[in-house]
Design an enzyme around this catalytic site. Structure first.
Site, PDB file in Angstrom:
ATOM      1  N   HIS A 328       0.854  -1.189   0.000  1.00  0.00           N
ATOM      2  CA  HIS A 328       0.000   0.000   0.000  1.00  0.00           C
ATOM      3  C   HIS A 328       0.894   1.244   0.000  1.00  0.00           C
ATOM      4  O   HIS A 328       1.734   1.425   0.889  1.00  0.00           O
ATOM      5  CB  HIS A 328      -0.924   0.001   1.224  1.00  0.00           C
ATOM      6  CG  HIS A 328      -1.955   1.061   1.136  1.00  0.00           C
ATOM      7  ND1 HIS A 328      -3.186   0.869   0.547  1.00  0.00           N
ATOM      8  CD2 HIS A 328      -1.916   2.360   1.505  1.00  0.00           C
ATOM      9  CE1 HIS A 328      -3.873   2.006   0.581  1.00  0.00           C
ATOM     10  NE2 HIS A 328      -3.123   2.916   1.159  1.00  0.00           N
ATOM     11  N   ALA A 329       0.687   2.112  -0.994  1.00  0.00           N
ATOM     12  CA  ALA A 329       1.594   3.248  -1.192  1.00  0.00           C
ATOM     13  C   ALA A 329       1.576   4.197  -0.006  1.00  0.00           C
ATOM     14  O   ALA A 329       0.524   4.424   0.606  1.00  0.00           O
ATOM     15  CB  ALA A 329       1.192   4.004  -2.458  1.00  0.00           C
ATOM     16  N   HIS A 358      -0.117  12.012  -5.585  1.00  0.00           N
ATOM     17  CA  HIS A 358      -0.666  12.091  -4.221  1.00  0.00           C
ATOM     18  C   HIS A 358       0.443  11.935  -3.193  1.00  0.00           C
ATOM     19  O   HIS A 358       0.595  12.751  -2.271  1.00  0.00           O
ATOM     20  CB  HIS A 358      -1.729  11.004  -4.011  1.00  0.00           C
ATOM     21  CG  HIS A 358      -2.289  11.025  -2.627  1.00  0.00           C
ATOM     22  ND1 HIS A 358      -3.389  11.772  -2.266  1.00  0.00           N
ATOM     23  CD2 HIS A 358      -1.867  10.416  -1.490  1.00  0.00           C
ATOM     24  CE1 HIS A 358      -3.617  11.618  -0.983  1.00  0.00           C
ATOM     25  NE2 HIS A 358      -2.715  10.804  -0.477  1.00  0.00           N
ATOM     26  N   GLU A 359       1.276  10.909  -3.395  1.00  0.00           N
ATOM     27  CA  GLU A 359       2.361  10.653  -2.424  1.00  0.00           C
ATOM     28  C   GLU A 359       3.412  11.753  -2.485  1.00  0.00           C
ATOM     29  O   GLU A 359       3.904  12.216  -1.446  1.00  0.00           O
ATOM     30  CB  GLU A 359       3.017   9.301  -2.711  1.00  0.00           C
ATOM     31  CG  GLU A 359       2.106   8.091  -2.605  1.00  0.00           C
ATOM     32  CD  GLU A 359       1.304   8.048  -1.321  1.00  0.00           C
ATOM     33  OE1 GLU A 359       0.181   7.494  -1.336  1.00  0.00           O
ATOM     34  OE2 GLU A 359       1.742   8.602  -0.301  1.00  0.00           O
ATOM     35  N   HIS A 362       2.569  14.695  -0.418  1.00  0.00           N
ATOM     36  CA  HIS A 362       2.933  14.579   0.996  1.00  0.00           C
ATOM     37  C   HIS A 362       4.390  14.981   1.190  1.00  0.00           C
ATOM     38  O   HIS A 362       4.746  15.746   2.083  1.00  0.00           O
ATOM     39  CB  HIS A 362       2.767  13.133   1.484  1.00  0.00           C
ATOM     40  CG  HIS A 362       1.356  12.726   1.716  1.00  0.00           C
ATOM     41  ND1 HIS A 362       0.497  13.407   2.548  1.00  0.00           N
ATOM     42  CD2 HIS A 362       0.652  11.666   1.229  1.00  0.00           C
ATOM     43  CE1 HIS A 362      -0.676  12.809   2.555  1.00  0.00           C
ATOM     44  NE2 HIS A 362      -0.621  11.755   1.770  1.00  0.00           N
ATOM     45  N   GLU A 386      -3.588  15.558   2.769  1.00  0.00           N
ATOM     46  CA  GLU A 386      -4.099  14.677   1.700  1.00  0.00           C
ATOM     47  C   GLU A 386      -4.398  15.438   0.418  1.00  0.00           C
ATOM     48  O   GLU A 386      -4.524  14.834  -0.645  1.00  0.00           O
ATOM     49  CB  GLU A 386      -5.362  13.956   2.179  1.00  0.00           C
ATOM     50  CG  GLU A 386      -5.161  13.057   3.373  1.00  0.00           C
ATOM     51  CD  GLU A 386      -3.989  12.108   3.205  1.00  0.00           C
ATOM     52  OE1 GLU A 386      -3.392  11.730   4.211  1.00  0.00           O
ATOM     53  OE2 GLU A 386      -3.654  11.758   2.050  1.00  0.00           O
ATOM     54  N   HIS A 488      -6.784   0.937   5.653  1.00  0.00           N
ATOM     55  CA  HIS A 488      -6.737   1.906   6.752  1.00  0.00           C
ATOM     56  C   HIS A 488      -7.355   1.374   8.034  1.00  0.00           C
ATOM     57  O   HIS A 488      -7.076   1.915   9.117  1.00  0.00           O
ATOM     58  CB  HIS A 488      -7.436   3.184   6.307  1.00  0.00           C
ATOM     59  CG  HIS A 488      -6.752   3.848   5.166  1.00  0.00           C
ATOM     60  ND1 HIS A 488      -6.667   3.269   3.916  1.00  0.00           N
ATOM     61  CD2 HIS A 488      -6.111   5.028   5.051  1.00  0.00           C
ATOM     62  CE1 HIS A 488      -5.999   4.067   3.115  1.00  0.00           C
ATOM     63  NE2 HIS A 488      -5.648   5.133   3.766  1.00  0.00           N
ATOM     64  N   TYR A 498      -9.532  12.135   4.042  1.00  0.00           N
ATOM     65  CA  TYR A 498      -9.652  12.038   2.587  1.00  0.00           C
ATOM     66  C   TYR A 498     -10.955  12.680   2.108  1.00  0.00           C
ATOM     67  O   TYR A 498     -10.982  13.341   1.075  1.00  0.00           O
ATOM     68  CB  TYR A 498      -9.576  10.576   2.146  1.00  0.00           C
ATOM     69  CG  TYR A 498      -8.285   9.897   2.534  1.00  0.00           C
ATOM     70  CD1 TYR A 498      -8.230   8.998   3.596  1.00  0.00           C
ATOM     71  CD2 TYR A 498      -7.100  10.170   1.858  1.00  0.00           C
ATOM     72  CE1 TYR A 498      -7.030   8.387   3.958  1.00  0.00           C
ATOM     73  CE2 TYR A 498      -5.901   9.567   2.226  1.00  0.00           C
ATOM     74  CZ  TYR A 498      -5.879   8.690   3.270  1.00  0.00           C
ATOM     75  OH  TYR A 498      -4.691   8.084   3.643  1.00  0.00           O
TER      76      TYR A 498
END
Ligand SMILES: C[C@H](N[C@H](C(=O)O)[C@@H]1CCCN1C(=O)[C@@H](N)CC(=O)O)C(=O)N1CCC[C@H]1C(=O)O
Ligand SMILES: [Zn+2]
Length: 625
Positions: A328-329, A358-359, A362, A386, A488, A498
């Site tokens: 999971h990324a 998305h990552e 962060h 997020e 999650h 999210y």
């Protein structure tokens, strides 16, 4: 506000408090990096030893946090500056580390590690033959995305829940008890309340409920339209045009994103596709190139580039040396101002290209606030964290941008092509909203006791029906534990962040587009290479969590509230189109309360074998004449 557990001392010397905070900041940047490196080792090489090392290390970090909390409590903060006060308060509320009983903390850390390992090593085997097993990434994910076989989809969907859902139930029940004990040690009634406290927003639940209700009509329109299209594919045995949609045929293991249905639901099929998956594959893109394209977008705005350590130490592909990893990324801040990484089992798909952004969003946030004290190296609120990558992805995803960077070979700009594009975006952003909302509606109920363990699955499917308008393809019961099939839940990562992100990212997009001087419709805006937009964003990101989030919201949008208006503005042309398309459809899914989909057939993979052997047989027969 201070109360029973967390009390104030009588040391009113602010100079001493500031010296303590500086000492904390120094020591934290050794203690946390060491522990995070051990967690990274487990995540990129799941073994019993690495799991235990991570558990041991988290106990040491908890002891450090507790020691610091005791020191922070000595101060009487009433006369202190806002900043000293805020920094001290961050040291008083320390999550699981506040647990009185070290054995309970060890039990909790062990449970959380076990649940993460079970999820990350879960697999589904065909005909129970061990050499035909698929893990979630990439095997089961690809089936959920590409198969149009009702029975094959059910095999993957049900097999995954059997492998990682039901077995997690008992661990989860005990985890809930311990998380609530930890919450009470942080002066909160239960873990859901503790998680919500991070937003410093007393009426947070009311605010997100209001946002959801404003957006519900959009979702119902999309649901009705997609249901009709799925009816055309799967027929009346499996789709009721006034009822909920079976949960396993929406292109995603959790029905949280419907983008993989685009070929089935595209309003004007004749137009060139906006899905770059074929391009990525045909152009021979590697995961590294996907990351480099994303990094280039960030730097085009004047944002900070990924440092060399990022490229040296990230894991951007699933290892092929037999190691088990947490696929999971995720993005990682090592809190030493040097190490920042992404861990992702990158597949060559548009979905994963968006996840890369998305990552990386962060990591950009980590880079922007790395000069802040450690206690402020967080998002203005978790939803802000997020939203960063997703805001940029709203520009990247436009057909015009994808064409400009050679990821689409042809682009057509007319009303029909625009509707196709808005549909592809709605399949991600609108389809997600009820899922993003219900995940923590369920968990808040579990933590506050309104959902006892005897009703875990019943309440889960009640929410899935009420908010998502989906139904399990087969009757479920308390022998199942379907929430744990979503990362999650076993990984103990809150989720309302999210939902909040999917709303506020359109507020940010609107403001950044204005800063970039983009005048057209919001869905056509591309802030690529706009230093004005980049500066506006960066100045907010640098805050970290040093100020309450309404101030960060104001820094970007000029006002202090969350609002669904920009999201609705972005999708308005599609909303109008859907209302026209759906004028004879039943809107909603309460029109057939007794209806259930027909039972799926048993999938032994024979579908493939049979058709193959049939073909061979046919050719042989031909040959014999
Ligand atoms: C794919 C993405 N992975 C998470 C994320 O990136 O948020 C990972 C795992 C949990 C937290 N996390 C982090 O990386 C944090 N360390 C970031 C931070 O807080 O600093 C994810 O779970 N997503 C993306 C869209 C919806 C959701 C989903 O896929 O359901
Ligand atoms: Zn994220």
């Amino acid at each position: 506000a201070l109360s029973s557990t967390v009390y104030a001392g009588d040391n009113s010397n602010e100079t001493q408090a500031i010296m303590f905070l500086e000492e904390y900041n120094e020591r934290a940047q050794t203690v946390y990096p060491e522990s995070i490196e051990i967690s990274w080792t487990y995540n990129t090489d799941i073994t019993e030893a690495n799991q235990q090392a991570m558990i041991d290390s988290s106990l040491e970090v908890a002891q450090f946090a507790k020691d610091m909390q005791v020191q922070a409590q000595q101060f009487n903060r009433t006369g202190f500056s806002y900043d000293t006060n805020r920094q001290l308060e961050k040291l008083l509320y320390i999550g699981d580390a506040a647990m009185e009983d070290p054995d309970q903390l060890e039990e909790l850390n062990t449970l959380q590690a076990q649940m993460e390992t079970r999820y990350s090593t879960g697999e589904v085997c065909l005909n129970n033959s061990p050499d035909q097993c698929l893990e979630l990434e990439p095997g089961l994910t690809r089936i959920m995305a590409t198969s149009r076989n009702y029975d094959e989809l059910f095999w993957a969907w049900d097999g995954w829940r059997e492998a990682v859902g039901a077995p997690a139930r008992e661990d989860y029940r005990r985890y809930v008890e311990l998380k609530n004990i930890a919450a009470q040690a942080n002066d909160q009634p239960d873990c859901g309340a503790y998680w919500r406290s991070w937003y410093e927003t007393p009426d947070l639940q009311a605010q997100v409920e209001q946002l959801y209700n404003q957006l519900k009509p959009l979702y119902q329109q999309l649901h009705a339209y997609v249901r009709r299209k799925l009816y055309n594919v799967y027929g009346e045995d499996f789709i009721n045009l006034r009822g909920p949609i079976p949960a396993h045929i929406l292109g995603n293991m959790w029905a949280q994103s419907w983008t993989n249905l685009l070929d089935l639901v595209e309003p004007y099929p004749g137009k060139p596709t906006v899905d770059i998956t074929p391009s990525l594959v045909s152009k021979g893109y590697t995961p590294l190139q996907m990351f480099q394209v994303s990094d280039e977008f960030f730097t085009s705005l004047g944002l900070i580039e990924m440092p060399q350590e990022f490229w040296d130490k990230s894991m951007i592909e699933k290892p092929d040396d037999g190691r088990s990893v947490v696929c999971h990324a995720s993005a990682w801040d090592f809190y030493n101002q040097i190490d920042f990484r992404i861990k992702q089992c990158t597949d060559i798909t548009m979905d994963d290209f968006i996840t890369v952004h998305h990552e990386m969003g962060h990591v950009e946030y980590y880079l922007q606030y790395k000069e802040q004290p450690v206690v402020y190296r967080d998002g203005a609120n978790p939803g802000f964290h997020e939203a960063v990558g997703d805001v940029l992805a709203l520009s990247v995803s436009t057909p015009q941008h994808l064409y400009a960077v050679d990821l689409l070979d042809t682009v057509v700009e007319d009303d029909e092509a625009d509707i196709n594009y808005l549909m592809s975006m709605a399949l991600d952003k609108i389809a997600f909203l009820p899922f993003g909302y219900l995940m923590d509606l369920w968990r808040w109920g579990v933590f506050d006791g309104s959902t006892p363990s005897s009703k875990y699955n019943e309440d889960w499917w009640k929410l899935r029906l009420e908010y998502q308008g989906i139904i399990p393809p087969m009757e479920r019961n308390e022998g199942d534990f379907d929430p744990a099939a979503k990362y999650h839940i076993p990984a103990s990562v809150p989720y309302i962040r999210y939902f909040i992100s999917f709303v506020i990212q359109f507020q940010f997009h609107k403001s950044l587009c204005a800063a970039a001087g983009q005048e057209g419709p919001l869905y056509k805006c591309d802030i690529y290479q706009s230093e004005e937009a980049g500066t506006l964003l960066a100045d907010m990101l640098k805050f970290g969590s040093s100020r309450p989030w309404p101030e960060a919201m104001e820094a970007i949008t000029g006002q202090r509230e969350m609002s669904a208006v920009p999201l609705v503005e972005y999708f308005q042309p599609l909303i109008d189109w859907l209302e026209e398309q759906n004028k004879n459809e039943y809107i909603g899914w309460d029109g057939a309360p007794e209806w259930r989909p027909a039972a799926p057939g048993v999938w032994t993979g024979a579908g493939v074998a049979t058709s193959y052997s049939f073909t061979v047989l046919f050719v042989l027969l031909l040959g014999s004449f």
